[in-house]
Design an enzyme around this catalytic site. Structure first.
Site, PDB file in Angstrom:
ATOM      1  CD  GLU A 124      -2.617   1.102   2.689  1.00 18.38           C
ATOM      2  OE1 GLU A 124      -3.373   2.050   2.934  1.00 18.38           O
ATOM      3  OE2 GLU A 124      -2.511   0.105   3.436  1.00 18.38           O
ATOM      4  CB  ILE A 125       2.111   3.563  -2.344  1.00 16.99           C
ATOM      5  CG1 ILE A 125       2.979   2.331  -2.645  1.00 16.99           C
ATOM      6  CG2 ILE A 125       2.935   4.843  -2.364  1.00 16.99           C
ATOM      7  CD1 ILE A 125       3.428   2.233  -4.082  1.00 16.99           C
TER       8      ILE A 125
END
Length: 131
Positions: A124-125
């Protein structure tokens, strides 16, 4: 005596192909590769943290009870917009799995984009929303 934890120092990822995983995190997330210790271990540094990489079948002890490639769910924070994250991932040939989507992180509301690393770990960014 009671104590509190100040911060996370490092996480360990078990990799099918350590070099391929290291190269992916360097190329896609801009992490810096470091070789350290007498055992010539591999780490990926970013900010004040790092990921230590273990080659599957050759993990360092002590290790997790179930040290398996693809079992991690990681969230990294960036200062760029979710649109910029998506553009960068696509330019690097990385498929966007989900996002941008609204999420809640340790410091409040954020926008997240999800992809997978070469081992199948969920990455997840996220970008925190302005106040």
């Amino acid at each position: 005596m009671r104590f509190t934890v100040d911060r996370l120092d490092h996480l360990v990822l078990t990799c099918r192909d350590l070099d391929a995983t290291a190269a992916w995190y360097q190329r896609v997330l801009g992490m810096e590769r470091e070789v350290f210790g007498a055992e010539q271990r591999t780490a990926l540094k970013f900010g004040g943290q790092k990921l230590n990489l273990h080659q599957e079948g050759r993990e360092f002890s002590p290790r997790a009870a179930q040290a398996l490639p693809g079992s991690a769910d990681l969230c990294f924070i960036t200062a760029v917009s979710p649109a910029d994250v998506v553009s960068h991932l696509l330019a690097q040939g990385v498929a966007v799995e989900v996002g941008p989507v609204a999420r809640t992180g340790a410091l409040g509301p954020m926008m997240s984009v999800y992809c997978r690393d070469p081992d199948g770990n969920l990455v997840e960014i996220a970008s925190y929303l302005p106040d």
